[in-house]
Design a protein around this motif. Structure first.
Motif, PDB file in Angstrom:
ATOM      1  N   ALA A   1       0.829  -1.207   0.000  1.00 26.58           N
ATOM      2  CA  ALA A   1       0.000   0.000   0.000  1.00 26.58           C
ATOM      3  C   ALA A   1       0.859   1.251   0.000  1.00 26.58           C
ATOM      4  CB  ALA A   1      -0.932  -0.017   1.207  1.00 26.58           C
ATOM      5  N   ARG A   2       1.947   1.201   0.785  1.00 22.56           N
ATOM      6  CA  ARG A   2       2.857   2.358   0.800  1.00 22.56           C
ATOM      7  C   ARG A   2       3.543   2.545  -0.548  1.00 22.56           C
ATOM      8  NH1 ARG A   2       6.585   1.272   5.515  1.00 22.56           N
ATOM      9  NH2 ARG A   2       5.196  -0.307   6.243  1.00 22.56           N
ATOM     10  N   ALA A   3       3.941   1.476  -1.161  1.00 20.90           N
ATOM     11  CA  ALA A   3       4.592   1.563  -2.471  1.00 20.90           C
ATOM     12  C   ALA A   3       3.623   2.103  -3.511  1.00 20.90           C
ATOM     13  CB  ALA A   3       5.138   0.204  -2.883  1.00 20.90           C
ATOM     14  N   ALA A   4       2.382   1.652  -3.467  1.00 20.17           N
ATOM     15  CA  ALA A   4       1.380   2.135  -4.411  1.00 20.17           C
ATOM     16  C   ALA A   4       1.095   3.617  -4.194  1.00 20.17           C
ATOM     17  CB  ALA A   4       0.096   1.312  -4.266  1.00 20.17           C
ATOM     18  N   ALA A   5       1.013   4.023  -2.931  1.00 15.38           N
ATOM     19  CA  ALA A   5       0.777   5.437  -2.638  1.00 15.38           C
ATOM     20  C   ALA A   5       1.939   6.290  -3.110  1.00 15.38           C
ATOM     21  CB  ALA A   5       0.542   5.616  -1.144  1.00 15.38           C
ATOM     22  N   LEU A   6       3.169   5.797  -2.968  1.00 18.58           N
ATOM     23  CA  LEU A   6       4.348   6.517  -3.424  1.00 18.58           C
ATOM     24  C   LEU A   6       4.352   6.645  -4.940  1.00 18.58           C
ATOM     25  CD1 LEU A   6       6.991   7.868  -2.611  1.00 18.58           C
ATOM     26  CD2 LEU A   6       8.105   5.661  -2.845  1.00 18.58           C
ATOM     27  N   ILE A   7       3.974   5.593  -5.624  1.00 18.62           N
ATOM     28  CA  ILE A   7       3.928   5.624  -7.087  1.00 18.62           C
ATOM     29  C   ILE A   7       2.863   6.609  -7.555  1.00 18.62           C
ATOM     30  CG2 ILE A   7       3.348   4.283  -9.131  1.00 18.62           C
ATOM     31  CD1 ILE A   7       4.766   1.908  -7.793  1.00 18.62           C
ATOM     32  N   VAL A   8       1.722   6.608  -6.897  1.00 17.34           N
ATOM     33  CA  VAL A   8       0.657   7.537  -7.262  1.00 17.34           C
ATOM     34  C   VAL A   8       1.099   8.972  -7.024  1.00 17.34           C
ATOM     35  CG1 VAL A   8      -1.670   8.308  -6.653  1.00 17.34           C
ATOM     36  CG2 VAL A   8      -1.206   5.879  -6.963  1.00 17.34           C
ATOM     37  N   ARG A   9       1.777   9.202  -5.899  1.00 17.32           N
ATOM     38  CA  ARG A   9       2.251  10.552  -5.587  1.00 17.32           C
ATOM     39  C   ARG A   9       3.312  11.015  -6.596  1.00 17.32           C
ATOM     40  NH1 ARG A   9       4.880  11.203  -0.045  1.00 17.32           N
ATOM     41  NH2 ARG A   9       3.204   9.800   0.494  1.00 17.32           N
ATOM     42  N   CYS A  10       4.186  10.123  -7.034  1.00 22.57           N
ATOM     43  CA  CYS A  10       5.227  10.496  -8.000  1.00 22.57           C
ATOM     44  C   CYS A  10       4.648  10.767  -9.375  1.00 22.57           C
ATOM     45  CB  CYS A  10       6.271   9.394  -8.086  1.00 22.57           C
ATOM     46  SG  CYS A  10       7.312   9.286  -6.627  1.00 22.57           S
ATOM     47  N   ARG A  11       3.575  10.082  -9.719  1.00 22.80           N
ATOM     48  CA  ARG A  11       2.972  10.269 -11.033  1.00 22.80           C
ATOM     49  C   ARG A  11       2.056  11.486 -11.097  1.00 22.80           C
ATOM     50  NH1 ARG A  11       1.285   4.131 -12.650  1.00 22.80           N
ATOM     51  NH2 ARG A  11       3.402   3.361 -12.918  1.00 22.80           N
ATOM     52  N   SER A  12       1.682  12.048  -9.991  1.00 19.45           N
ATOM     53  CA  SER A  12       0.753  13.176 -10.009  1.00 19.45           C
ATOM     54  C   SER A  12       1.473  14.454 -10.425  1.00 19.45           C
ATOM     55  CB  SER A  12       0.103  13.359  -8.642  1.00 19.45           C
ATOM     56  OG  SER A  12       1.043  13.872  -7.735  1.00 19.45           O
ATOM     57  N   ASP A  13       0.725  15.381 -10.970  1.00 11.59           N
ATOM     58  CA  ASP A  13       1.276  16.658 -11.406  1.00 11.59           C
ATOM     59  C   ASP A  13       0.966  17.767 -10.410  1.00 11.59           C
ATOM     60  OD1 ASP A  13       2.437  15.720 -13.679  1.00 11.59           O
ATOM     61  OD2 ASP A  13       0.695  16.123 -14.960  1.00 11.59           O
ATOM     62  N   GLU A  14       0.801  17.404  -9.194  1.00 13.34           N
ATOM     63  CA  GLU A  14       0.510  18.408  -8.193  1.00 13.34           C
ATOM     64  C   GLU A  14       1.762  19.233  -7.939  1.00 13.34           C
ATOM     65  OE1 GLU A  14      -1.285  17.065  -4.622  1.00 13.34           O
ATOM     66  OE2 GLU A  14      -2.534  15.636  -5.677  1.00 13.34           O
ATOM     67  N   GLY A  15       1.571  20.484  -7.645  1.00 13.94           N
ATOM     68  CA  GLY A  15       2.679  21.394  -7.404  1.00 13.94           C
ATOM     69  C   GLY A  15       2.426  22.683  -8.156  1.00 13.94           C
ATOM     70  N   SER A  16       3.274  23.667  -7.956  1.00 12.36           N
ATOM     71  CA  SER A  16       3.056  24.953  -8.574  1.00 12.36           C
ATOM     72  C   SER A  16       4.297  25.375  -9.332  1.00 12.36           C
ATOM     73  CB  SER A  16       2.740  25.980  -7.496  1.00 12.36           C
ATOM     74  OG  SER A  16       2.605  27.241  -8.074  1.00 12.36           O
ATOM     75  N   THR A  17       4.090  25.823 -10.533  1.00 15.50           N
ATOM     76  CA  THR A  17       5.187  26.383 -11.320  1.00 15.50           C
ATOM     77  C   THR A  17       5.134  27.901 -11.312  1.00 15.50           C
ATOM     78  OG1 THR A  17       3.868  26.230 -13.316  1.00 15.50           O
ATOM     79  CG2 THR A  17       5.317  24.362 -12.815  1.00 15.50           C
ATOM     80  N   LEU A  18       4.263  28.451 -10.468  1.00 11.12           N
ATOM     81  CA  LEU A  18       4.112  29.901 -10.411  1.00 11.12           C
ATOM     82  C   LEU A  18       5.405  30.586  -9.988  1.00 11.12           C
ATOM     83  CD1 LEU A  18       2.220  32.303 -10.686  1.00 11.12           C
ATOM     84  CD2 LEU A  18       1.622  32.012  -8.295  1.00 11.12           C
ATOM     85  N   LEU A  19       6.095  30.025  -9.019  1.00 14.73           N
ATOM     86  CA  LEU A  19       7.346  30.621  -8.557  1.00 14.73           C
ATOM     87  C   LEU A  19       8.396  30.617  -9.665  1.00 14.73           C
ATOM     88  CD1 LEU A  19       8.656  31.848  -6.077  1.00 14.73           C
ATOM     89  CD2 LEU A  19       9.452  29.575  -5.460  1.00 14.73           C
TER      90      LEU A  19
END
Length: 157
Positions: free
Chosen positions: A7-25
Motif C-alpha cells: 500500500a505504501r509503495a502504491a501510494a508513493l507511485i501515485v504521488r510520484c505520477r501526479s502533477d501536483e505542485g506549482s510552477t508559479l514561482l
C-alpha cells in the motif's frame, strides 16, 4: 505487513505520477529575468546611440575647427599647399559650430573639454555629455558621462 508495504509503495507511485505542485514561482522568476534582460538591452542600445550622436557632433566640430584658417595662413611645403591652424581659431570655430547646430541642445551637460591643434595642421575636439538611461533613471538619476574625441585635418588637393 506485506499489505502495508504494498500500500505504501502504491501510494508513493501515485504521488510520484501526479502533477501536483506549482510552477508559479518558476514562472515569476523567469519573467523577472526576462524583464531584466530587456531593460539591459534597451539601456545599452540607448547608450550606444547617444555615444554615436555625440561622436557625430564631435566630427562636425572637428571639421569646422580644421577649416578655421584664412587664406593668409597658408604656406607652401614641399610643393604642397598646407593650411596653418592656431588653437584660438579652432576653439572659436568649434564654439560657433556648436552654437549653430540644433542637435547640440539635445545633449545633457554638453561641454567642450578640448578644442585645439597639436601640429598646426589638424584640429582635435573632445566633447563630453551626460547620458541617462530612459528606463532605469530612478536607479541612476545622475547618469554617466560620455567622452568622445575626434580629429580632422584640412587637405588641399
Amino acid at each position: 505487513m506485506r499489505r502495508s508495504a504494498r500500500a505504501r509503495a502504491a501510494a508513493l507511485i501515485v504521488r510520484c505520477r501526479s502533477d501536483e505542485g506549482s510552477t508559479l514561482l518558476l514562472t515569476i522568476f523567469y519573467a523577472a529575468l526576462a524583464l531584466l534582460v530587456v531593460l539591459v538591452v534597451i539601456a545599452s542600445s540607448s547608450l550606444y546611440l547617444e555615444r554615436t550622436r555625440l561622436f557625430t557632433l564631435a566630427d562636425g566640430a572637428a571639421l569646422a575647427g580644421a577649416e578655421s584658417f584664412s587664406l593668409d595662413e597658408v604656406e607652401l611645403v614641399d610643393s604642397a599647399v598646407v593650411p596653418l591652424l592656431d588653437s584660438q581659431s579652432v576653439a572659436a570655430a568649434v564654439d560657433g559650430y556648436l552654437a549653430d547646430t540644433p542637435s547640440a541642445t539635445s545633449f545633457d551637460d554638453l561641454t567642450v573639454i578640448e578644442a585645439t591643434t597639436t601640429d598646426a595642421r589638424s584640429a582635435t575636439v573632445t566633447l563630453s555629455a551626460s547620458w541617462r538611461p530612459a528606463v532605469l533613471s530612478l536607479i541612476v538619476p545622475d547618469g554617466f558621462p560620455i567622452d568622445v574625441t575626434s580629429v580632422a585635418r584640412s587637405v588641399f588637393r
